[in-house]
Design a protein around this motif. Structure first.
Motif, PDB file in Angstrom:
ATOM      1  N   PHE A   1       6.235  -9.723  -5.031  1.00 47.11           N
ATOM      2  CA  PHE A   1       6.872 -10.027  -4.116  1.00 47.11           C
ATOM      3  C   PHE A   1       7.338  -8.834  -2.817  1.00 47.11           C
ATOM      4  O   PHE A   1       7.356  -9.029  -1.505  1.00 47.11           O
ATOM      5  CB  PHE A   1       8.128  -9.574  -4.515  1.00 47.11           C
ATOM      6  CG  PHE A   1       8.567 -11.392  -4.648  1.00 47.11           C
ATOM      7  CD1 PHE A   1       8.632 -11.935  -4.564  1.00 47.11           C
ATOM      8  CD2 PHE A   1       9.300 -11.359  -6.575  1.00 47.11           C
ATOM      9  CE1 PHE A   1       8.952 -13.290  -4.751  1.00 47.11           C
ATOM     10  CE2 PHE A   1       8.663 -12.350  -7.264  1.00 47.11           C
ATOM     11  CZ  PHE A   1       9.388 -13.732  -5.763  1.00 47.11           C
ATOM     12  N   CYS A   2       6.669  -7.188  -3.140  1.00 44.34           N
ATOM     13  CA  CYS A   2       6.364  -6.374  -1.824  1.00 44.34           C
ATOM     14  C   CYS A   2       5.237  -6.404  -1.127  1.00 44.34           C
ATOM     15  O   CYS A   2       5.544  -6.487   0.381  1.00 44.34           O
ATOM     16  CB  CYS A   2       6.477  -5.195  -2.323  1.00 44.34           C
ATOM     17  SG  CYS A   2       8.156  -4.875  -3.331  1.00 44.34           S
ATOM     18  N   CYS A   3       4.297  -7.078  -1.632  1.00 46.23           N
ATOM     19  CA  CYS A   3       2.947  -7.059  -0.078  1.00 46.23           C
ATOM     20  C   CYS A   3       3.351  -8.406   0.225  1.00 46.23           C
ATOM     21  O   CYS A   3       3.142  -8.559   1.251  1.00 46.23           O
ATOM     22  CB  CYS A   3       1.274  -7.472  -1.572  1.00 46.23           C
ATOM     23  SG  CYS A   3       0.783  -6.599  -3.032  1.00 46.23           S
ATOM     24  N   ARG A   4       4.177  -9.302  -0.627  1.00 44.34           N
ATOM     25  CA  ARG A   4       3.940 -11.073   0.517  1.00 44.34           C
ATOM     26  C   ARG A   4       4.963 -10.375   1.807  1.00 44.34           C
ATOM     27  O   ARG A   4       5.150 -11.310   2.759  1.00 44.34           O
ATOM     28  CB  ARG A   4       4.749 -11.817  -0.637  1.00 44.34           C
ATOM     29  CG  ARG A   4       3.232 -12.839  -1.282  1.00 44.34           C
ATOM     30  CD  ARG A   4       4.452 -13.359  -2.114  1.00 44.34           C
ATOM     31  NE  ARG A   4       4.794 -14.854  -1.773  1.00 44.34           N
ATOM     32  CZ  ARG A   4       4.326 -16.039  -1.963  1.00 44.34           C
ATOM     33  NH1 ARG A   4       3.675 -16.184  -1.951  1.00 44.34           N
ATOM     34  NH2 ARG A   4       5.272 -16.743  -1.432  1.00 44.34           N
ATOM     35  N   ALA A   5       6.278  -9.770   1.277  1.00 43.61           N
ATOM     36  CA  ALA A   5       7.513  -9.073   2.331  1.00 43.61           C
ATOM     37  C   ALA A   5       6.801  -8.086   3.129  1.00 43.61           C
ATOM     38  O   ALA A   5       7.203  -8.367   4.511  1.00 43.61           O
ATOM     39  CB  ALA A   5       8.416  -8.307   1.896  1.00 43.61           C
ATOM     40  N   VAL A   6       6.285  -7.368   3.127  1.00 39.10           N
ATOM     41  CA  VAL A   6       6.140  -5.930   4.357  1.00 39.10           C
ATOM     42  C   VAL A   6       4.417  -6.492   4.277  1.00 39.10           C
ATOM     43  O   VAL A   6       4.117  -5.576   4.905  1.00 39.10           O
ATOM     44  CB  VAL A   6       6.628  -4.910   3.297  1.00 39.10           C
ATOM     45  CG1 VAL A   6       7.976  -5.043   3.372  1.00 39.10           C
ATOM     46  CG2 VAL A   6       6.225  -4.377   2.329  1.00 39.10           C
ATOM     47  N   GLY A   7       3.648  -6.930   3.421  1.00 36.47           N
ATOM     48  CA  GLY A   7       2.416  -6.471   3.341  1.00 36.47           C
ATOM     49  C   GLY A   7       1.317  -5.271   2.314  1.00 36.47           C
ATOM     50  O   GLY A   7       1.731  -4.378   2.427  1.00 36.47           O
ATOM     51  N   PRO A   8       0.680  -5.574   2.059  1.00 35.85           N
ATOM     52  CA  PRO A   8      -0.571  -5.033   0.824  1.00 35.85           C
ATOM     53  C   PRO A   8      -0.722  -3.825   1.740  1.00 35.85           C
ATOM     54  O   PRO A   8      -0.321  -2.619   0.706  1.00 35.85           O
ATOM     55  CB  PRO A   8      -1.244  -5.718   0.183  1.00 35.85           C
ATOM     56  CG  PRO A   8      -1.733  -6.872   1.797  1.00 35.85           C
ATOM     57  CD  PRO A   8      -0.382  -6.802   2.521  1.00 35.85           C
ATOM     58  N   ASP A   9      -0.676  -3.504   2.630  1.00 34.47           N
ATOM     59  CA  ASP A   9      -0.969  -2.056   3.232  1.00 34.47           C
ATOM     60  C   ASP A   9       0.121  -1.155   3.429  1.00 34.47           C
ATOM     61  O   ASP A   9       0.459   0.143   2.756  1.00 34.47           O
ATOM     62  CB  ASP A   9      -1.743  -2.267   5.087  1.00 34.47           C
ATOM     63  CG  ASP A   9      -0.328  -2.918   5.851  1.00 34.47           C
ATOM     64  OD1 ASP A   9      -0.372  -3.956   5.296  1.00 34.47           O
ATOM     65  OD2 ASP A   9      -0.090  -2.186   6.234  1.00 34.47           O
ATOM     66  N   LYS A  10       0.705  -1.510   3.184  1.00 31.84           N
ATOM     67  CA  LYS A  10       2.041  -0.985   2.893  1.00 31.84           C
ATOM     68  C   LYS A  10       2.851  -0.492   1.509  1.00 31.84           C
ATOM     69  O   LYS A  10       3.525  -0.066   1.421  1.00 31.84           O
ATOM     70  CB  LYS A  10       3.323  -1.152   3.947  1.00 31.84           C
ATOM     71  CG  LYS A  10       2.991  -1.286   5.769  1.00 31.84           C
ATOM     72  CD  LYS A  10       4.866  -1.814   5.941  1.00 31.84           C
ATOM     73  CE  LYS A  10       3.831  -1.900   8.236  1.00 31.84           C
ATOM     74  NZ  LYS A  10       2.490  -2.639   7.806  1.00 31.84           N
ATOM     75  N   VAL A  11       1.945  -1.080   0.745  1.00 33.83           N
ATOM     76  CA  VAL A  11       2.779  -1.108  -0.845  1.00 33.83           C
ATOM     77  C   VAL A  11       1.776   0.427  -1.649  1.00 33.83           C
ATOM     78  O   VAL A  11       0.577   0.047  -1.162  1.00 33.83           O
ATOM     79  CB  VAL A  11       2.816  -2.481  -1.267  1.00 33.83           C
ATOM     80  CG1 VAL A  11       3.241  -2.236  -2.964  1.00 33.83           C
ATOM     81  CG2 VAL A  11       3.700  -3.331  -0.478  1.00 33.83           C
ATOM     82  N   LEU A  12       2.399   1.036  -2.328  1.00 38.79           N
ATOM     83  CA  LEU A  12       1.204   2.070  -3.223  1.00 38.79           C
ATOM     84  C   LEU A  12       1.786   1.259  -4.611  1.00 38.79           C
ATOM     85  O   LEU A  12       2.981   1.383  -4.813  1.00 38.79           O
ATOM     86  CB  LEU A  12       2.239   3.186  -2.976  1.00 38.79           C
ATOM     87  CG  LEU A  12       1.450   3.924  -4.216  1.00 38.79           C
ATOM     88  CD1 LEU A  12       0.001   4.278  -4.176  1.00 38.79           C
ATOM     89  CD2 LEU A  12       2.205   5.837  -4.089  1.00 38.79           C
ATOM     90  N   GLY A  13       1.017   1.061  -5.836  1.00 40.28           N
ATOM     91  CA  GLY A  13       1.085   0.619  -6.734  1.00 40.28           C
ATOM     92  C   GLY A  13       0.765   2.269  -7.624  1.00 40.28           C
ATOM     93  O   GLY A  13      -0.040   2.221  -7.584  1.00 40.28           O
ATOM     94  N   LEU A  14       1.070   2.219  -8.382  1.00 39.92           N
ATOM     95  CA  LEU A  14       0.976   3.856  -9.781  1.00 39.92           C
ATOM     96  C   LEU A  14       1.529   3.930 -11.445  1.00 39.92           C
ATOM     97  O   LEU A  14       2.548   3.251 -11.315  1.00 39.92           O
ATOM     98  CB  LEU A  14       2.075   4.826  -8.640  1.00 39.92           C
ATOM     99  CG  LEU A  14       2.192   5.664  -7.657  1.00 39.92           C
ATOM    100  CD1 LEU A  14       3.355   7.245  -7.711  1.00 39.92           C
ATOM    101  CD2 LEU A  14       0.663   6.678  -8.307  1.00 39.92           C
ATOM    102  N   SER A  15       0.014   3.847 -11.343  1.00 42.25           N
ATOM    103  CA  SER A  15       0.250   3.826 -13.220  1.00 42.25           C
ATOM    104  C   SER A  15       0.081   4.918 -13.396  1.00 42.25           C
ATOM    105  O   SER A  15      -0.280   6.042 -13.261  1.00 42.25           O
ATOM    106  CB  SER A  15      -1.212   2.981 -13.202  1.00 42.25           C
ATOM    107  OG  SER A  15      -1.158   1.643 -13.261  1.00 42.25           O
ATOM    108  N   LEU A  16       1.197   4.636 -14.335  1.00 44.70           N
ATOM    109  CA  LEU A  16       1.503   6.300 -15.558  1.00 44.70           C
ATOM    110  C   LEU A  16       1.474   6.504 -16.368  1.00 44.70           C
ATOM    111  O   LEU A  16       2.283   6.061 -17.177  1.00 44.70           O
ATOM    112  CB  LEU A  16       2.720   6.689 -14.271  1.00 44.70           C
ATOM    113  CG  LEU A  16       2.957   6.496 -13.740  1.00 44.70           C
ATOM    114  CD1 LEU A  16       5.081   6.606 -13.328  1.00 44.70           C
ATOM    115  CD2 LEU A  16       2.699   7.803 -12.159  1.00 44.70           C
ATOM    116  N   PRO A  17       0.425   6.078 -17.190  1.00 49.46           N
ATOM    117  CA  PRO A  17      -0.245   6.162 -18.463  1.00 49.46           C
ATOM    118  C   PRO A  17       0.002   7.882 -19.146  1.00 49.46           C
ATOM    119  O   PRO A  17       0.230   8.649 -18.490  1.00 49.46           O
ATOM    120  CB  PRO A  17      -1.515   5.808 -18.657  1.00 49.46           C
ATOM    121  CG  PRO A  17      -1.917   6.786 -17.015  1.00 49.46           C
ATOM    122  CD  PRO A  17      -1.127   6.690 -16.326  1.00 49.46           C
ATOM    123  N   SER A  18       0.277   7.616 -20.573  1.00 47.45           N
ATOM    124  CA  SER A  18       0.922   8.593 -21.255  1.00 47.45           C
ATOM    125  C   SER A  18      -1.090   8.463 -22.262  1.00 47.45           C
ATOM    126  O   SER A  18      -1.594   7.512 -22.197  1.00 47.45           O
ATOM    127  CB  SER A  18       1.806   8.413 -22.784  1.00 47.45           C
ATOM    128  OG  SER A  18       1.812   7.542 -23.171  1.00 47.45           O
TER     129      SER A  18
END
Length: 246
Positions: free
Chosen positions: A44-61
């Motif tokens: 939804f964020c990518c569709r709304a503002v463009g994927p270039d403005k979205v950072l996905g953080l994976s935070l594993p343990s």
């Protein structure tokens, strides 16, 4: 919702854009667990503002499933968004040096959720972004979330969706099949599943919540009684903080 799904999805995207423009930020950060909720929120964020403005953080343990990291990376490539991985193990190790530190699945699970949210907000503050939450309505109503952890966010694009509705939207958004079909899990310990921990399937939960809302929160079945008890017990997670300002 199926009849006007396109219109409804447009409203979600407009809500995200409004928050993005209103705050004057430069982007959005979302925690990518490899699960369906964060995948739908990120899409939804990518569709709304463009994927270039979205950072996905994976935070594993150390107890995270490596397959979840792969799914998060595959999703990011499909959406065209930036994806980074930050292990929370060093941060958890720091907390474990606290005198009289006690480690139980409950305490550690809540700590992990809050460490992850602090990490998301660090990146948001550093890069002038807002944090996108990934909570759905089913878990929110049952209190299956950590206060100031995974329920903390600047926007919540799927908070109004029951878990069963999240699956419908995920297929409409083209979320990769491995994410859609995997068992929902918070990844708090090996083999942990959300439905196993709650003790009910999401189909049972959503059916009970729908019936309870329709019948003025009067339980009519044993399952509805169980769900209603969880709703009441977790009310403090949905209420404003008690104060004397008003």
């Amino acid at each position: 919702m199926a009849e006007d799904l396109g219109c409804w999805m447009g409203r979600v995207e407009q809500m995200i854009r409004y928050a993005y423009w209103n705050t004057g930020c430069k982007g959005i950060v979302v925690g990518l667990s490899g699960g369906i909720d964060s995948a739908v929120a990120a899409a939804f964020c990518c569709r709304a503002v463009g994927p270039d403005k979205v950072l996905g953080l994976s935070l594993p343990s150390q107890v995270s499933n490596p397959a979840d990291l792969k799914d998060a990376a595959d999703l990011s490539r499909k959406l065209g968004m930036t994806h980074k991985v930050v292990s929370i193990d060093p941060m958890l190790a720091g907390f474990k040096t606290i005198p009289e530190f006690v480690e139980t699945p409950y305490l550690l699970g809540n700590l992990m959720a809050r460490v992850r949210m602090a990490t998301l907000y660090y990146h948001a503050n550093r890069d002038n972004r807002i944090v996108c939450g990934t909570s759905n309505r089913s878990e929110y109503m049952l209190g299956y979330c950590t206060k100031y952890g995974d329920n903390a966010a600047d926007i919540q694009p799927i908070l109004h969706l029951y878990k069963t509705e999240v699956y419908m939207v995920a297929r409409e958004l083209g979320i990769p099949e491995p994410i859609v079909t995997k068992a929902p899990s918070a990844g708090l310990w090996p083999g942990q599943s959300d439905e196993g921990e709650i003790g009910l399937t999401y189909a049972e939960i959503d059916s009970a919540l729908s019936s309870l809302e329709e019948h003025a929160w009067r339980a009519e079945t044993p399952t509805e009684e169980r769900v209603l008890a969880l709703v009441k017990k977790s009310l403090h997670k949905r209420m404003p903080i008690p104060n004397l300002l008003s």
